[in-house]
Design a protein around this motif. Structure first.
Motif, PDB file in Angstrom:
ATOM      1  N   LEU A  91      21.321  50.797  55.554  1.00 44.44           N
ATOM      2  CA  LEU A  91      20.137  51.386  56.178  1.00 44.44           C
ATOM      3  C   LEU A  91      20.489  52.200  57.424  1.00 44.44           C
ATOM      4  CD1 LEU A  91      17.620  48.410  55.853  1.00 44.44           C
ATOM      5  CD2 LEU A  91      17.405  50.666  54.790  1.00 44.44           C
ATOM      6  N   THR A  92      21.494  51.765  58.163  1.00 44.87           N
ATOM      7  CA  THR A  92      21.864  52.459  59.399  1.00 44.87           C
ATOM      8  C   THR A  92      22.905  53.542  59.182  1.00 44.87           C
ATOM      9  OG1 THR A  92      23.524  50.743  59.873  1.00 44.87           O
ATOM     10  CG2 THR A  92      21.337  50.458  60.836  1.00 44.87           C
ATOM     11  N   GLY A  93      23.460  53.603  57.970  1.00 43.01           N
ATOM     12  CA  GLY A  93      24.406  54.665  57.662  1.00 43.01           C
ATOM     13  C   GLY A  93      25.812  54.438  58.160  1.00 43.01           C
ATOM     14  N   LYS A  94      26.152  53.212  58.546  1.00 47.66           N
ATOM     15  CA  LYS A  94      27.495  52.935  59.045  1.00 47.66           C
ATOM     16  C   LYS A  94      28.548  53.017  57.962  1.00 47.66           C
ATOM     17  CE  LYS A  94      26.105  50.004  62.905  1.00 47.66           C
ATOM     18  NZ  LYS A  94      26.205  48.662  63.521  1.00 47.66           N
ATOM     19  N   GLU A  95      28.097  52.988  56.688  1.00 50.84           N
ATOM     20  CA  GLU A  95      29.064  53.050  55.602  1.00 50.84           C
ATOM     21  C   GLU A  95      29.528  54.464  55.321  1.00 50.84           C
ATOM     22  OE1 GLU A  95      25.926  53.164  55.152  1.00 50.84           O
ATOM     23  OE2 GLU A  95      25.652  54.721  53.665  1.00 50.84           O
ATOM     24  N   ASP A  96      29.040  55.461  56.092  1.00 53.66           N
ATOM     25  CA  ASP A  96      29.373  56.848  55.815  1.00 53.66           C
ATOM     26  C   ASP A  96      30.758  57.255  56.304  1.00 53.66           C
ATOM     27  OD1 ASP A  96      25.972  57.975  56.439  1.00 53.66           O
ATOM     28  OD2 ASP A  96      26.946  57.240  54.611  1.00 53.66           O
ATOM     29  N   GLU A  97      31.478  56.325  56.947  1.00 55.41           N
ATOM     30  CA  GLU A  97      32.802  56.644  57.434  1.00 55.41           C
ATOM     31  C   GLU A  97      33.827  55.697  56.820  1.00 55.41           C
ATOM     32  OE1 GLU A  97      32.675  56.394  61.619  1.00 55.41           O
ATOM     33  OE2 GLU A  97      31.205  57.997  61.861  1.00 55.41           O
ATOM     34  N   PRO A  98      34.171  55.928  55.536  1.00 57.00           N
ATOM     35  CA  PRO A  98      35.061  55.013  54.837  1.00 57.00           C
ATOM     36  C   PRO A  98      36.486  55.095  55.339  1.00 57.00           C
ATOM     37  CG  PRO A  98      34.627  56.940  53.492  1.00 57.00           C
ATOM     38  CD  PRO A  98      33.733  57.047  54.698  1.00 57.00           C
ATOM     39  N   THR A  99      37.189  53.966  55.258  1.00 55.90           N
ATOM     40  CA  THR A  99      38.595  53.923  55.600  1.00 55.90           C
ATOM     41  C   THR A  99      39.357  53.326  54.434  1.00 55.90           C
ATOM     42  OG1 THR A  99      38.415  51.705  56.525  1.00 55.90           O
ATOM     43  CG2 THR A  99      38.023  53.545  58.032  1.00 55.90           C
ATOM     44  N   VAL A 100      40.676  53.348  54.530  1.00 52.03           N
ATOM     45  CA  VAL A 100      41.482  52.787  53.448  1.00 52.03           C
ATOM     46  C   VAL A 100      41.194  51.304  53.283  1.00 52.03           C
ATOM     47  CG1 VAL A 100      43.828  52.293  52.689  1.00 52.03           C
ATOM     48  CG2 VAL A 100      43.304  54.480  53.774  1.00 52.03           C
ATOM     49  N   ASP A 101      41.138  50.582  54.417  1.00 55.22           N
ATOM     50  CA  ASP A 101      40.847  49.159  54.353  1.00 55.22           C
ATOM     51  C   ASP A 101      39.491  48.900  53.735  1.00 55.22           C
ATOM     52  OD1 ASP A 101      43.241  48.511  55.459  1.00 55.22           O
ATOM     53  OD2 ASP A 101      42.474  48.400  57.511  1.00 55.22           O
ATOM     54  N   LYS A 102      38.525  49.750  54.091  1.00 55.98           N
ATOM     55  CA  LYS A 102      37.173  49.538  53.582  1.00 55.98           C
ATOM     56  C   LYS A 102      37.125  49.763  52.079  1.00 55.98           C
ATOM     57  CE  LYS A 102      32.364  50.732  54.259  1.00 55.98           C
ATOM     58  NZ  LYS A 102      31.389  51.568  54.909  1.00 55.98           N
ATOM     59  N   ASP A 103      37.942  50.703  51.573  1.00 58.20           N
ATOM     60  CA  ASP A 103      37.983  50.918  50.130  1.00 58.20           C
ATOM     61  C   ASP A 103      38.287  49.615  49.407  1.00 58.20           C
ATOM     62  OD1 ASP A 103      39.442  54.272  50.085  1.00 58.20           O
ATOM     63  OD2 ASP A 103      37.389  53.586  50.298  1.00 58.20           O
ATOM     64  N   VAL A 104      39.238  48.900  49.912  1.00 60.53           N
ATOM     65  CA  VAL A 104      39.624  47.640  49.302  1.00 60.53           C
ATOM     66  C   VAL A 104      38.525  46.597  49.492  1.00 60.53           C
ATOM     67  CG1 VAL A 104      41.306  45.771  49.315  1.00 60.53           C
ATOM     68  CG2 VAL A 104      42.063  48.131  49.650  1.00 60.53           C
ATOM     69  N   ASN A 105      37.991  46.498  50.697  1.00 58.39           N
ATOM     70  CA  ASN A 105      36.988  45.490  51.007  1.00 58.39           C
ATOM     71  C   ASN A 105      35.710  45.654  50.194  1.00 58.39           C
ATOM     72  OD1 ASN A 105      38.638  44.285  52.872  1.00 58.39           O
ATOM     73  ND2 ASN A 105      37.831  45.420  54.610  1.00 58.39           N
ATOM     74  N   VAL A 106      35.294  46.895  49.981  1.00 55.28           N
ATOM     75  CA  VAL A 106      34.060  47.131  49.228  1.00 55.28           C
ATOM     76  C   VAL A 106      34.193  46.634  47.799  1.00 55.28           C
ATOM     77  CG1 VAL A 106      32.599  48.934  48.245  1.00 55.28           C
ATOM     78  CG2 VAL A 106      33.241  49.038  50.638  1.00 55.28           C
ATOM     79  N   ALA A 107      35.349  46.793  47.208  1.00 50.89           N
ATOM     80  CA  ALA A 107      35.561  46.321  45.842  1.00 50.89           C
ATOM     81  C   ALA A 107      35.536  44.794  45.782  1.00 50.89           C
ATOM     82  CB  ALA A 107      36.890  46.851  45.296  1.00 50.89           C
ATOM     83  N   LEU A 108      36.065  44.174  46.831  1.00 55.80           N
ATOM     84  CA  LEU A 108      36.101  42.713  46.855  1.00 55.80           C
ATOM     85  C   LEU A 108      34.781  42.137  47.348  1.00 55.80           C
ATOM     86  CD1 LEU A 108      39.667  42.220  48.410  1.00 55.80           C
ATOM     87  CD2 LEU A 108      39.021  42.188  46.006  1.00 55.80           C
ATOM     88  N   VAL A 109      34.377  42.575  48.536  1.00 53.02           N
ATOM     89  CA  VAL A 109      33.122  42.148  49.167  1.00 53.02           C
ATOM     90  C   VAL A 109      32.446  43.382  49.732  1.00 53.02           C
ATOM     91  CG1 VAL A 109      32.091  40.748  50.989  1.00 53.02           C
ATOM     92  CG2 VAL A 109      34.139  39.926  49.803  1.00 53.02           C
ATOM     93  N   PRO A 110      31.233  43.730  49.358  1.00 54.96           N
ATOM     94  CA  PRO A 110      30.291  42.875  48.631  1.00 54.96           C
ATOM     95  C   PRO A 110      30.164  43.157  47.134  1.00 54.96           C
ATOM     96  CG  PRO A 110      29.111  44.689  49.583  1.00 54.96           C
ATOM     97  CD  PRO A 110      30.564  44.908  49.949  1.00 54.96           C
ATOM     98  N   LEU A 111      30.912  44.149  46.598  1.00 53.75           N
ATOM     99  CA  LEU A 111      30.722  44.479  45.190  1.00 53.75           C
ATOM    100  C   LEU A 111      31.099  43.327  44.262  1.00 53.75           C
ATOM    101  CD1 LEU A 111      31.821  48.223  44.784  1.00 53.75           C
ATOM    102  CD2 LEU A 111      29.579  47.233  44.341  1.00 53.75           C
ATOM    103  N   GLY A 112      32.358  42.899  44.337  1.00 54.09           N
ATOM    104  CA  GLY A 112      32.803  41.832  43.446  1.00 54.09           C
ATOM    105  C   GLY A 112      31.999  40.560  43.636  1.00 54.09           C
ATOM    106  N   THR A 113      31.850  40.192  44.880  1.00 56.87           N
ATOM    107  CA  THR A 113      31.031  39.046  45.262  1.00 56.87           C
ATOM    108  C   THR A 113      30.473  39.298  46.660  1.00 56.87           C
ATOM    109  OG1 THR A 113      31.022  36.631  45.561  1.00 56.87           O
ATOM    110  CG2 THR A 113      33.041  37.784  46.173  1.00 56.87           C
TER     111      THR A 113
END
Length: 201
Positions: A91-113
Motif C-alpha cells: 500500500l505504501t509502495g516500499k516494494e518499488d525498490e527491489p534489491t538482489v536480497d529482496k528477490d530471494v526473500n520475496v520468493a521465500l517470504v511472503p510468496l512461498g509462505t
C-alpha cells in the motif's frame, strides 16, 4: 488402490485455500520491477518453497507443533500478522525498490509462505493426514498436493504474459488494490485465530 474421491477432495480443498488465480495480482505486485527471467525463477522458487513446507507439515506437522507447544490458532495469527506487514508495504509502495536480497526473500517470504503455504493450507494438510489409513489414500493425498502445486506454478509462470499487456503502470494499480485486499485477508486470519483462542479458552 488409488482413492480417486479422496484425491478430488484434497485437490479441491487445497485449490480453494491456496487460490492459484488469486495469486496472479499478488505475484505481479511483489515482483514488480523484475525482469521476466527473474519472475519465472521466482515463480518456481515460490512453488518449491510452498511444496516443501506442505510436505514437511504433512510428514511432521503434528509432532512439530506439539514439540514447540504451538497451537493451530497461534500459527494462523502469526501468518496473518506477517501478511499484514506485506500488505502495508504494498500500500505504501516500499516494494518499488527491489534489491538482489529482496528477490530471494520475496520468493521465500511472503510468496512461498505464508501466501501459498499458509496456515490454512497447513492445517488442511494436517487434517487430511489424520484421515489417511491405507496406501490408496496416501497416494491420493500425495497426488493431490503435487497437482495443486503444478497448477500454482503454471498460474504464476504464465502470469508473466500478463505483464506484457498491462505494463508496469498496470502493475502499480494492481499493487495498491492487492495491498488493500491482502490487508483484509490478514485481518480476517488474525480475527479467526482470536476467535479460536476464545473458543479453546
Amino acid at each position: 488402490m488409488f482413492d480417486l474421491k479422496f484425491f478430488g477432495e484434497v485437490f479441491v480443498t487445497l485449490f480453494v485455500i491456496m487460490d492459484p488465480p488469486g495469486t496472479i495480482p499478488l505475484f505481479l505486485s511483489l515482483t514488480s520491477g523484475r525482469t521476466q527471467r527473474v519472475r519465472k525463477r521466482m515463480a518456481l522458487q515460490a512453488v518449491l518453497v510452498a511444496f516443501g513446507v506442505i510436505v514437511v507439515f504433512a510428514l511432521f506437522g503434528q509432532s512439530i507443533l506439539a514439540y514447540l507447544g504451538i497451537s493451530l490458532p497461534a500459527l494462523q495469527a502469526a501468518g496473518g500478522l506477517l501478511l499484514l506487514l506485506v500488505a502495508l508495504e504494498l500500500l505504501t509502495g516500499k516494494e518499488d525498490e527491489p534489491t538482489v536480497d529482496k528477490d530471494v526473500n520475496v520468493a521465500l517470504v511472503p510468496l512461498g509462505t505464508p501466501l501459498l503455504a499458509g496456515p490454512g493450507a497447513i492445517v488442511a494438510t494436517i487434517v487430511f493426514v489424520r484421515r489417511v489409513s491405507e496406501l490408496g489414500e496416501v497416494l491420493a493425498l500425495a497426488a493431490g498436493i503435487v497437482a495443486v502445486h503444478v497448477v500454482l506454478w503454471l498460474t504464476m509462470r504464465f502470469s508473466v504474459v500478463i505483464i506484457r499487456v498491462i505494463r508496469e503502470s498496470g502493475v502499480t494499480l494492481i499493487t495498491r488494490i492487492s495491498g488493500l485486499l491482502l490487508s483484509a485477508i490478514a485481518v480476517q486470519m488474525v480475527a479467526d485465530a482470536v476467535r479460536a483462542f476464545i473458543v479453546q479458552g
